[in-house]
Design a protein around this motif. Structure first.
Motif, PDB file in Angstrom:
ATOM      1  N   ALA A 152      56.337 -26.599   5.212  1.00  5.65           N
ATOM      2  CA  ALA A 152      55.755 -25.264   5.336  1.00  5.65           C
ATOM      3  C   ALA A 152      56.553 -24.246   4.530  1.00  5.65           C
ATOM      4  O   ALA A 152      55.983 -23.408   3.815  1.00  5.65           O
ATOM      5  N   ALA A 153      57.873 -24.301   4.630  1.00  6.97           N
ATOM      6  CA  ALA A 153      58.722 -23.356   3.910  1.00  6.97           C
ATOM      7  C   ALA A 153      58.579 -23.530   2.399  1.00  6.97           C
ATOM      8  O   ALA A 153      58.554 -22.546   1.653  1.00  6.97           O
ATOM      9  N   GLU A 154      58.474 -24.766   1.954  1.00  5.49           N
ATOM     10  CA  GLU A 154      58.325 -25.017   0.515  1.00  5.49           C
ATOM     11  C   GLU A 154      57.025 -24.416  -0.011  1.00  5.49           C
ATOM     12  O   GLU A 154      56.978 -23.892  -1.132  1.00  5.49           O
ATOM     13  N   LYS A 155      55.972 -24.465   0.794  1.00  4.55           N
ATOM     14  CA  LYS A 155      54.715 -23.853   0.390  1.00  4.55           C
ATOM     15  C   LYS A 155      54.832 -22.333   0.287  1.00  4.55           C
ATOM     16  O   LYS A 155      54.157 -21.702  -0.523  1.00  4.55           O
ATOM     17  N   VAL A 156      55.683 -21.761   1.108  1.00  5.97           N
ATOM     18  CA  VAL A 156      55.805 -20.299   1.155  1.00  5.97           C
ATOM     19  C   VAL A 156      56.795 -19.772   0.116  1.00  5.97           C
ATOM     20  O   VAL A 156      56.500 -18.811  -0.600  1.00  5.97           O
ATOM     21  N   VAL A 157      57.989 -20.369   0.010  1.00 11.60           N
ATOM     22  CA  VAL A 157      59.031 -19.825  -0.875  1.00 11.60           C
ATOM     23  C   VAL A 157      59.313 -20.707  -2.076  1.00 11.60           C
ATOM     24  O   VAL A 157      60.119 -20.337  -2.938  1.00 11.60           O
ATOM     25  N   GLY A 158      58.651 -21.866  -2.153  1.00 14.00           N
ATOM     26  CA  GLY A 158      58.907 -22.764  -3.270  1.00 14.00           C
ATOM     27  C   GLY A 158      60.183 -23.560  -3.089  1.00 14.00           C
ATOM     28  O   GLY A 158      61.045 -23.212  -2.270  1.00 14.00           O
ATOM     29  N   HIS A 159      60.331 -24.626  -3.859  1.00  7.00           N
ATOM     30  CA  HIS A 159      61.513 -25.488  -3.718  1.00  7.00           C
ATOM     31  C   HIS A 159      62.803 -24.723  -4.007  1.00  7.00           C
ATOM     32  O   HIS A 159      63.825 -24.929  -3.349  1.00  7.00           O
ATOM     33  N   LEU A 179      59.239  -9.726   6.228  1.00  4.67           N
ATOM     34  CA  LEU A 179      58.131  -9.858   7.179  1.00  4.67           C
ATOM     35  C   LEU A 179      56.992 -10.682   6.587  1.00  4.67           C
ATOM     36  O   LEU A 179      56.330 -11.447   7.290  1.00  4.67           O
ATOM     37  N   LYS A 180      56.767 -10.532   5.288  1.00  5.27           N
ATOM     38  CA  LYS A 180      55.735 -11.329   4.619  1.00  5.27           C
ATOM     39  C   LYS A 180      56.107 -12.810   4.640  1.00  5.27           C
ATOM     40  O   LYS A 180      55.264 -13.674   4.895  1.00  5.27           O
ATOM     41  N   VAL A 181      57.372 -13.082   4.371  1.00  6.03           N
ATOM     42  CA  VAL A 181      57.846 -14.470   4.324  1.00  6.03           C
ATOM     43  C   VAL A 181      57.747 -15.109   5.701  1.00  6.03           C
ATOM     44  O   VAL A 181      57.208 -16.212   5.865  1.00  6.03           O
ATOM     45  N   GLY A 182      58.262 -14.427   6.712  1.00 10.67           N
ATOM     46  CA  GLY A 182      58.286 -14.995   8.061  1.00 10.67           C
ATOM     47  C   GLY A 182      56.909 -15.234   8.627  1.00 10.67           C
ATOM     48  O   GLY A 182      56.633 -16.299   9.203  1.00 10.67           O
ATOM     49  N   SER A 183      56.011 -14.276   8.467  1.00 14.84           N
ATOM     50  CA  SER A 183      54.664 -14.449   9.011  1.00 14.84           C
ATOM     51  C   SER A 183      53.918 -15.559   8.283  1.00 14.84           C
ATOM     52  O   SER A 183      53.200 -16.353   8.909  1.00 14.84           O
ATOM     53  N   ALA A 184      54.091 -15.631   6.961  1.00 15.02           N
ATOM     54  CA  ALA A 184      53.443 -16.701   6.199  1.00 15.02           C
ATOM     55  C   ALA A 184      53.992 -18.067   6.592  1.00 15.02           C
ATOM     56  O   ALA A 184      53.247 -19.046   6.709  1.00 15.02           O
ATOM     57  N   PHE A 185      55.322 -18.133   6.831  1.00  8.51           N
ATOM     58  CA  PHE A 185      55.912 -19.404   7.255  1.00  8.51           C
ATOM     59  C   PHE A 185      55.380 -19.837   8.617  1.00  8.51           C
ATOM     60  O   PHE A 185      54.987 -20.993   8.805  1.00  8.51           O
ATOM     61  N   PHE A 186      55.385 -18.929   9.584  1.00  2.00           N
ATOM     62  CA  PHE A 186      54.922 -19.297  10.926  1.00  2.00           C
ATOM     63  C   PHE A 186      53.458 -19.719  10.919  1.00  2.00           C
ATOM     64  O   PHE A 186      53.060 -20.634  11.644  1.00  2.00           O
ATOM     65  N   ASP A 187      52.652 -19.066  10.105  1.00  3.57           N
ATOM     66  CA  ASP A 187      51.262 -19.489   9.949  1.00  3.57           C
ATOM     67  C   ASP A 187      51.197 -20.899   9.371  1.00  3.57           C
ATOM     68  O   ASP A 187      50.485 -21.775   9.892  1.00  3.57           O
ATOM     69  N   GLU A 188      51.963 -21.122   8.317  1.00  9.70           N
ATOM     70  CA  GLU A 188      51.897 -22.409   7.614  1.00  9.70           C
ATOM     71  C   GLU A 188      52.473 -23.543   8.452  1.00  9.70           C
ATOM     72  O   GLU A 188      51.975 -24.680   8.422  1.00  9.70           O
TER      73      GLU A 188
END
Length: 390
Positions: free
Chosen positions: A309-316, A370-379
């Motif tokens: 999930a994190a890789e999808k949000v912030v990349g490798h 906030l954008k990163v965290g919410s996107a991660f929790f969703d993913e």
């Protein structure tokens, strides 16, 4: 990596909510107004919730049609810290002696943001949004577990903002993430007397000083240096006047360890030293050790889910590793003793090279996190649902 965070359109709303929460901090088990804000926002999202009143969690519920689907929980902590804010922010704490200096206002907002995303595009699983009281003091996670609200949960995920990383960086790691935390209190009773006649007294302050120095040798000379351990004296109370030899002294501190055998050795060592110090100086020395939060130990399967999930949000390139466990503590550990899960960290530096530690009066975040965290929790909910169904 998602080129534009899927939570981008929620940013202004999340910032506004976060600032309301930051402006009105509440301490452990006192999060009444905080709970009202959360319930109001969940209501706007048309997400049902349970709340048993002050001292309890607000638990949002997003249910799917398949009753047999897995249940994924997202956790955020609600409480603030005692202290004074020194940020000069227009939304700085308006409540004297209370401050959101640990980012819990951001954690709540991230999970609310994920709730909005998941409501708009429901996943094939049930989701619980757990807004927990009293992480800083009191172990509110145990209150949530004892309530039975998390029965049947398949996995739980949580996280924490930090200045160790920049915005767009996340730490996801398997195994031990934070340390075991214990507290201790030592009471020394000697014999009071006049400062001019020390031979007639037993000086509790002198014994205290010797004890503080001796305690440090537990780590520096008795523990293998490759094993993390910290013994900290945070409070000392003694004396009544400059010319009076103190009869009593009290020391309070904490023990941080990551291995059970190291923890046991330090506990035994403190008891040994307390007994010896009393005999050596003809004083009465009492030691009381209170067990604190267990270590946070991420489970392997759920860590891999969080990693994807994190890789999808912030990349490798945005994925950070953990070389050594943090010596801090977290009551998320209680969840992980009962439920598989993973605890991550979100980079939140306001400026590129600025590092301000958690709990500092100057602590604040770059709200882009906030954008990163919410996107991660969703993913991570979507990844978990896919993993458990496959």
């Amino acid at each position: 990596m998602i080129e534009k965070y899927k939570s981008e359109h929620l940013y202004e709303w999340m910032v506004a909510v976060r600032r309301i929460l930051h402006h009105h901090p509440e301490l452990a088990f006192e999060e009444v107004e905080t709970a009202k804000v959360l319930m109001a926002e969940l209501g706007k999202l048309e997400i049902a919730y349970d709340y048993a009143g002050p001292g309890n969690a607000v638990i949002g519920k997003l249910l799917c049609k398949n009753s047999a689907a897995p249940v994924i929980a997202l956790r955020a902590d609600m409480d603030a810290l005692p202290g004074t804010e020194n940020t000069d922010l227009p939304f700085a704490s308006c409540i004297r002696g209370k401050v959101h200096a640990c980012g819990h206002d951001a954690h709540m907002t991230m999970v609310l943001g994920a709730a909005a995303l998941l409501k708009a595009s429901p996943p094939p699983c049930h989701v619980l949004f757990v807004f927990q009281p009293a992480e800083e003091k009191g172990g509110g996670a145990r209150v949530v577990l004892e309530s039975g609200a998390l029965q049947g949960v398949s996995a739980i995920f949580g996280g924490h903002v930090t200045h160790h990383y920049r915005v767009g960086e996340m730490m996801v790691a398997d195994g031990v993430i934070t340390a075991q935390s214990d507290r201790f209190k030592i009471h020394i009773k000697g014999k009071g007397g006049h400062g001019a006649r020390p031979h007639e007294a037993t000086d509790a302050i002198v014994i205290t000083g010797l004890f503080i120095i001796a305690m440090q040798t537990l780590v520096s000379r008795e523990i293998n240096p490759v094993y993390p351990a910290v013994v900290t004296i945070g409070m000392v109370h003694a004396g009544s006047a400059p010319n009076v030899i103190a009869e009593e002294a009290t020391l309070e501190g904490s023990i941080r360890t990551t291995l059970p055998e190291v923890r046991d050795h330090i506990h035994r060592g403190l008891r040994r030293m307390a007994k010896a110090m009393g005999e050596l100086h003809n004083a009465k020395v009492d030691l009381d050790i209170t067990q604190g939060y267990p270590p946070v130990v991420n489970t392997t399967r759920e860590t891999y889910i969080a990693y994807r999930a994190a890789e999808k949000v912030v990349g490798h390139a945005g994925l950070m590793t953990l070389d050594h466990p943090s010596m801090g503590s977290e009551d998320f550990s209680y969840y992980l003793q009962k439920i598989p899960g993973c605890y991550v960290r979100f980079g939140a530096r306001r400026h590129e090279n600025e590092y301000i530690p958690l709990h500092s009066p100057e602590f604040d975040i770059n709200e882009e996190v906030l954008k990163v965290g919410s996107a991660f929790f969703d993913e991570v909910v979507r990844e978990a649902a896919q993993d458990y169904f496959s």
